[in-house]
Design an enzyme around this catalytic site. Structure first.
Site, PDB file in Angstrom:
ATOM      1  CG  ASP A  35      12.140  -5.560   1.198  1.00  0.00           C
ATOM      2  OD1 ASP A  35      10.990  -6.396   1.071  1.00  0.00           O
ATOM      3  OD2 ASP A  35      12.094  -4.931   2.256  1.00  0.00           O
ATOM      4  CG  ASP A 219      11.394  -2.641   5.506  1.00  0.00           C
ATOM      5  OD1 ASP A 219       9.989  -2.814   5.344  1.00  0.00           O
ATOM      6  OD2 ASP A 219      12.056  -3.146   4.808  1.00  0.00           O
TER       7      ASP A 219
HETATM    8  C1  LIG Z   1       5.851  -5.723   7.577  1.00  0.00           C
HETATM    9  C2  LIG Z   1       5.785  -5.325   6.182  1.00  0.00           C
HETATM   10  C3  LIG Z   1       7.037  -4.299   6.093  1.00  0.00           C
HETATM   11  C4  LIG Z   1       7.275  -3.678   4.675  1.00  0.00           C
HETATM   12  N1  LIG Z   1       7.456  -4.973   3.749  1.00  0.00           N
HETATM   13  C5  LIG Z   1       8.508  -5.244   3.259  1.00  0.00           C
HETATM   14  N2  LIG Z   1       9.632  -4.278   3.340  1.00  0.00           N
HETATM   15  N3  LIG Z   1       8.751  -6.346   2.259  1.00  0.00           N
HETATM   16  C6  LIG Z   1       6.449  -5.966   3.869  1.00  0.00           C
HETATM   17  C7  LIG Z   1       6.181  -6.486   5.185  1.00  0.00           C
HETATM   18  C1  LIG Z   2       8.709  -3.770  -0.258  1.00  0.00           C
HETATM   19  C2  LIG Z   2       8.264  -3.719  -1.652  1.00  0.00           C
HETATM   20  C3  LIG Z   2       6.917  -3.176  -1.599  1.00  0.00           C
HETATM   21  C4  LIG Z   2       6.409  -3.246  -3.054  1.00  0.00           C
HETATM   22  N1  LIG Z   2       7.138  -2.491  -3.889  1.00  0.00           N
HETATM   23  C5  LIG Z   2       6.880  -1.575  -5.042  1.00  0.00           C
HETATM   24  N2  LIG Z   2       5.498  -1.339  -4.992  1.00  0.00           N
HETATM   25  N3  LIG Z   2       7.625  -1.156  -5.702  1.00  0.00           N
HETATM   26  C6  LIG Z   2       8.874  -2.783  -3.793  1.00  0.00           C
HETATM   27  C7  LIG Z   2       9.245  -2.643  -2.354  1.00  0.00           C
END
Ligand SMILES: CC1CCN(C(=N)N)CC1
Ligand SMILES: CC1CCN(C(=N)N)CC1
Length: 329
Positions: A35, A219
């Site tokens: 991520d 992202d």
């Molecule tokens: C701004 C958000 C983008 C999506 N996220 C992420 N990929 N962990 C959380 C923060």
């Molecule tokens: C960025 C993250 C958001 C939460 N996720 C999820 N609910 N499986 C994983 C990726």
């Protein structure tokens, strides 16, 4: 030195991408969601409540001869979709694509939200964002990539995500054969912990790029391409059956529609997302109504070039030069 790891879509909608990571001695292999939008490496573990861990591969620090408890350290994280997790911290050897970091902070979950409990195809996340975004207290920890960077041939990694096929995360080198076009580079802003950048303009259906810039983040942990309402409307005005579906919380259309492409300018080059990648998936099994891969970012407050956009490109996350590279593939 370099590393190269395969990554696979989690389901038929390319919801997430799964990459195997080896933790500890002997190696415990866990499937993680890489991520670039976050900066914590956290895992389901022997400390996760049994009811929550059911169906997940877990990490047991007590079974690793190289695991050490990071005394007094804790972590807690909430993601864009309101999912969350928290726990304590160990350090251990973590190997990704054959490259090992000997003392990596591995955040062990003592609590996980229902979204993660239900998401049994992953055992946690490996954050590839900037260290400033790490949630460990009292002292923030470095990401796996940050720890690896100085020993890698080049302080960069690439993401090559694919629709319903195996892709790769490469560390320390750029395999330009993965791309069809040149790599366009643009400055990356890591101040918020994300890989922020600005696209210079966009177009629908192969028209000439306009000069309406779009600032957002690259992202890998977000499924969709999430942009401002004016851009989303400009796109779906070209899709005859498109409509906002309250229950789906997004734009849907007839699965039979021939969707236009969406292009954006970045680093002097143009990335074109074919319409086929924007037809993400039927809203339910067997439905002839499909959910759009391009949706509004209005209620997030930040534009997100998620997997739908990344699947059209080879993306270079260049920490050494604080820049992002995009190449058409
Ligand atoms: C701004 C958000 C983008 C999506 N996220 C992420 N990929 N962990 C959380 C923060
Ligand atoms: C960025 C993250 C958001 C939460 N996720 C999820 N609910 N499986 C994983 C990726």
């Amino acid at each position: 030195q370099t590393g190269s790891a395969n990554t696979n879509p989690s389901d038929s909608a390319d919801d997430e991408y799964i990459t195997n990571v080896s933790i500890g001695t002997p190696a415990q292999v866990l499937p993680l969601d890489f991520d670039t939008g976050s900066s914590d490496l956290w895992v389901f573990s022997s400390e996760t409540p049994k009811s929550s861990a059911s169906g997940h591969v877990t990490y047991s620090p007590s079974k690793s001869s190289t695991a050490k408890k990071l005394s007094g350290a804790s972590w807690s994280i909430t993601y864009g979709d309101h999912s969350s997790s928290s726990g304590d911290v160990y350090t251990d050897k973590v190997t990704v694509g054959g490259f090992s970091v000997s003392s990596q902070a591995v955040e062990s979950a003592t609590k996980v939200s229902t979204q993660f409990v239900q998401d049994t195809v992953i055992s946690g996340l490996l954050g590839l964002g900037f260290d400033v975004g790490n949630t460990v207290k009292p002292r923030a920890q470095k990401t796996w990539f940050s720890n690896a960077a100085n020993s890698l041939a080049q302080p960069l990694f690439t993401a090559d995500l694919k629709h319903q096929q195996t892709g790769s995360y490469n560390f320390g080198f750029i395999d330009t054969t993965l791309a069809k076009g040149p790599i366009g580079y643009t400055p990356a802003d890591g101040s918020e912990g994300y890989w922020g950048f600005t696209a210079t303009g966009y177009s629908v259906g192969g028209a000439k790029l306009n000069r309406n810039s779009i600032t957002g983040i690259a992202d890998t942990g977000t499924t969709l391409l999430l942009l401002d309402d004016d851009v989303v409307n400009a796109y779906y005005n070209n899709v005859e059956s498109a409509q906002y579906d309250d229950s789906q919380q997004g734009v849907v259309f007839d699965c039979s529609e021939d969707l236009p492409s969406f292009s954006f300018g970045v680093g002097g080059t143009t990335i074109t997302i074919p319409g086929s990648l924007i037809n993400l998936t039927p809203v339910s099994d067997g439905s002839s109504t499909c959910f759009g891969g391009l949706q509004s970012s209005a209620d997030i407050g930040i534009n997100i070039f998620g997997d739908v956009a990344l699947k059209a490109a080879l993306v270079v996350f260049d920490l050494g030069n604080e820049r992002l590279g995009w190449a058409q593939k």
